[in-house]
Motif scaffolding. Sequence first.
Motif, PDB file in Angstrom:
ATOM      1  N   GLY A  76       0.833  -1.204   0.150  1.00 37.89           N
ATOM      2  CA  GLY A  76      -0.071  -0.101   0.113  1.00 37.89           C
ATOM      3  C   GLY A  76       0.919   1.455  -0.051  1.00 37.89           C
ATOM      4  N   GLU A  77       2.071   1.113  -0.058  1.00 34.85           N
ATOM      5  CA  GLU A  77       3.054   2.351  -0.215  1.00 34.85           C
ATOM      6  C   GLU A  77       2.922   2.896  -1.425  1.00 34.85           C
ATOM      7  N   VAL A  78       2.996   4.243  -1.679  1.00 35.50           N
ATOM      8  CA  VAL A  78       2.646   5.194  -2.869  1.00 35.50           C
ATOM      9  C   VAL A  78       4.066   5.676  -3.112  1.00 35.50           C
ATOM     10  N   TYR A  79       4.525   5.743  -4.338  1.00 39.10           N
ATOM     11  CA  TYR A  79       5.993   6.262  -4.891  1.00 39.10           C
ATOM     12  C   TYR A  79       5.533   6.965  -6.182  1.00 39.10           C
ATOM     13  N   PHE A  80       6.038   8.559  -6.179  1.00 36.62           N
ATOM     14  CA  PHE A  80       5.796   9.248  -7.249  1.00 36.62           C
ATOM     15  C   PHE A  80       7.127   9.484  -7.834  1.00 36.62           C
ATOM     16  N   ALA A  81       7.648   9.040  -9.065  1.00 37.88           N
ATOM     17  CA  ALA A  81       8.594   9.239  -9.760  1.00 37.88           C
ATOM     18  C   ALA A  81       8.637  10.200 -11.068  1.00 37.88           C
ATOM     19  N   GLU A  82       9.592  10.883 -11.234  1.00 34.97           N
ATOM     20  CA  GLU A  82       9.808  11.519 -12.488  1.00 34.97           C
ATOM     21  C   GLU A  82      11.151  10.818 -13.131  1.00 34.97           C
ATOM     22  N   LEU A  83      10.850  10.058 -14.127  1.00 31.03           N
ATOM     23  CA  LEU A  83      12.029   9.488 -14.775  1.00 31.03           C
ATOM     24  C   LEU A  83      12.653  10.356 -15.619  1.00 31.03           C
ATOM     25  N   LYS A  84      14.114  10.198 -15.807  1.00 29.47           N
ATOM     26  CA  LYS A  84      14.825  11.114 -16.593  1.00 29.47           C
ATOM     27  C   LYS A  84      16.066  10.155 -17.129  1.00 29.47           C
ATOM     28  N   ALA A  85      16.395  10.584 -18.295  1.00 33.53           N
ATOM     29  CA  ALA A  85      17.512  10.193 -18.898  1.00 33.53           C
ATOM     30  C   ALA A  85      18.837  10.822 -18.445  1.00 33.53           C
ATOM     31  N   LYS A  86      19.909  10.383 -18.690  1.00 33.69           N
ATOM     32  CA  LYS A  86      21.182  11.235 -18.177  1.00 33.69           C
ATOM     33  C   LYS A  86      21.076  12.560 -19.101  1.00 33.69           C
ATOM     34  N   GLY A  87      21.308  13.566 -18.398  1.00 30.94           N
ATOM     35  CA  GLY A  87      21.256  14.870 -18.859  1.00 30.94           C
ATOM     36  C   GLY A  87      19.967  15.680 -19.027  1.00 30.94           C
ATOM     37  N   GLY A  88      18.895  14.627 -18.603  1.00 30.63           N
ATOM     38  CA  GLY A  88      17.600  15.192 -18.359  1.00 30.63           C
ATOM     39  C   GLY A  88      17.242  16.460 -17.589  1.00 30.63           C
ATOM     40  N   LYS A  89      16.500  17.245 -17.882  1.00 33.32           N
ATOM     41  CA  LYS A  89      16.241  18.435 -16.776  1.00 33.32           C
ATOM     42  C   LYS A  89      14.757  18.505 -16.223  1.00 33.32           C
ATOM     43  N   LEU A  90      14.705  18.822 -15.148  1.00 38.68           N
ATOM     44  CA  LEU A  90      13.348  18.987 -14.576  1.00 38.68           C
ATOM     45  C   LEU A  90      12.786  20.340 -15.266  1.00 38.68           C
ATOM     46  N   THR A  91      11.298  20.478 -15.159  1.00 36.13           N
ATOM     47  CA  THR A  91      10.988  21.762 -15.304  1.00 36.13           C
ATOM     48  C   THR A  91      10.624  22.243 -14.009  1.00 36.13           C
ATOM     49  N   THR A  92      10.593  23.702 -14.245  1.00 38.02           N
ATOM     50  CA  THR A  92      10.198  24.360 -12.919  1.00 38.02           C
ATOM     51  C   THR A  92       8.824  23.602 -12.196  1.00 38.02           C
ATOM     52  N   GLU A  93       7.966  23.311 -12.784  1.00 34.42           N
ATOM     53  CA  GLU A  93       6.840  22.935 -12.268  1.00 34.42           C
ATOM     54  C   GLU A  93       7.128  21.359 -11.682  1.00 34.42           C
ATOM     55  N   GLN A  94       8.073  20.683 -12.254  1.00 29.88           N
ATOM     56  CA  GLN A  94       8.240  19.311 -11.592  1.00 29.88           C
ATOM     57  C   GLN A  94       8.989  19.391 -10.503  1.00 29.88           C
ATOM     58  N   ARG A  95      10.065  20.443 -10.439  1.00 30.29           N
ATOM     59  CA  ARG A  95      10.765  20.665  -9.113  1.00 30.29           C
ATOM     60  C   ARG A  95       9.830  21.122  -8.042  1.00 30.29           C
ATOM     61  N   GLY A  96       9.037  21.954  -8.283  1.00 26.53           N
ATOM     62  CA  GLY A  96       7.876  22.318  -7.436  1.00 26.53           C
ATOM     63  C   GLY A  96       6.862  21.060  -7.051  1.00 26.53           C
ATOM     64  N   MET A  97       6.546  20.296  -7.993  1.00 20.20           N
ATOM     65  CA  MET A  97       5.582  19.058  -7.765  1.00 20.20           C
ATOM     66  C   MET A  97       6.596  18.284  -6.564  1.00 20.20           C
ATOM     67  N   ILE A  98       7.742  17.961  -6.666  1.00 18.51           N
ATOM     68  CA  ILE A  98       8.594  17.017  -5.927  1.00 18.51           C
ATOM     69  C   ILE A  98       8.596  17.581  -4.439  1.00 18.51           C
ATOM     70  N   ALA A  99       9.036  18.866  -4.575  1.00 14.77           N
ATOM     71  CA  ALA A  99       9.011  19.506  -3.118  1.00 14.77           C
ATOM     72  C   ALA A  99       7.616  19.750  -2.581  1.00 14.77           C
ATOM     73  N   TRP A 100       6.786  19.690  -2.847  1.00 13.84           N
ATOM     74  CA  TRP A 100       5.394  19.752  -2.375  1.00 13.84           C
ATOM     75  C   TRP A 100       4.984  18.399  -1.888  1.00 13.84           C
ATOM     76  N   LEU A 101       5.203  17.361  -2.712  1.00 15.96           N
ATOM     77  CA  LEU A 101       4.955  16.192  -2.328  1.00 15.96           C
ATOM     78  C   LEU A 101       5.832  15.626  -1.195  1.00 15.96           C
ATOM     79  N   VAL A 102       7.019  15.853  -1.273  1.00 17.20           N
ATOM     80  CA  VAL A 102       7.943  15.602  -0.131  1.00 17.20           C
ATOM     81  C   VAL A 102       7.447  16.472   1.311  1.00 17.20           C
ATOM     82  N   LYS A 103       7.175  17.616   1.021  1.00 13.00           N
ATOM     83  CA  LYS A 103       6.827  18.407   2.269  1.00 13.00           C
ATOM     84  C   LYS A 103       5.421  17.717   2.884  1.00 13.00           C
ATOM     85  N   LEU A 104       4.558  17.293   1.869  1.00 13.00           N
ATOM     86  CA  LEU A 104       3.298  16.527   2.482  1.00 13.00           C
ATOM     87  C   LEU A 104       3.753  15.129   3.099  1.00 13.00           C
TER      88      LEU A 104
END
Length: 122
Positions: A76-104
């Motif tokens: 029942g554990e839930v994991y959220f992942a953004e999958l990236k290849a080498k050199g891939g960049k997060l968007t500003t919105e993805q950075r924000g979403m990860i930070a928000w999820l971790v904060k929660l």
Amino acid sequence: MNPFSNWSDADVAQFNARRQPAEAAPADAVADESDLHEQVRAECARHGWVYLMGRMDKRTGRNVGELDCTVVTDHGEVYFAELKAKGGKLTTEQRGMIAWLVKLGANARVIYSINEFREFTK
């Protein structure tokens, strides 16, 4: 006339975030993101976990910054992942979403390799 003179602080922050270099990827990072998607899907199938993923060929139409996949384990554990290849960049919105999820208190991070995914979901 200065083209940046009408930028808000948010515009400047977003511009600067997009210009940041890609995060350091591990040595075993994949070269093609679609390969990692397939590896993660297969790993979830092997365990009998629920794997929810959007289409890779289109931006999501559901939520800005939504991460690539959500995994629900047999415990029942839930994991959220953004999958990236080498050199891939997060968007500003993805950075924000990860930070928000971790904060929660959620499990959320960027994944560059199947080994990182296995460690993340231990």
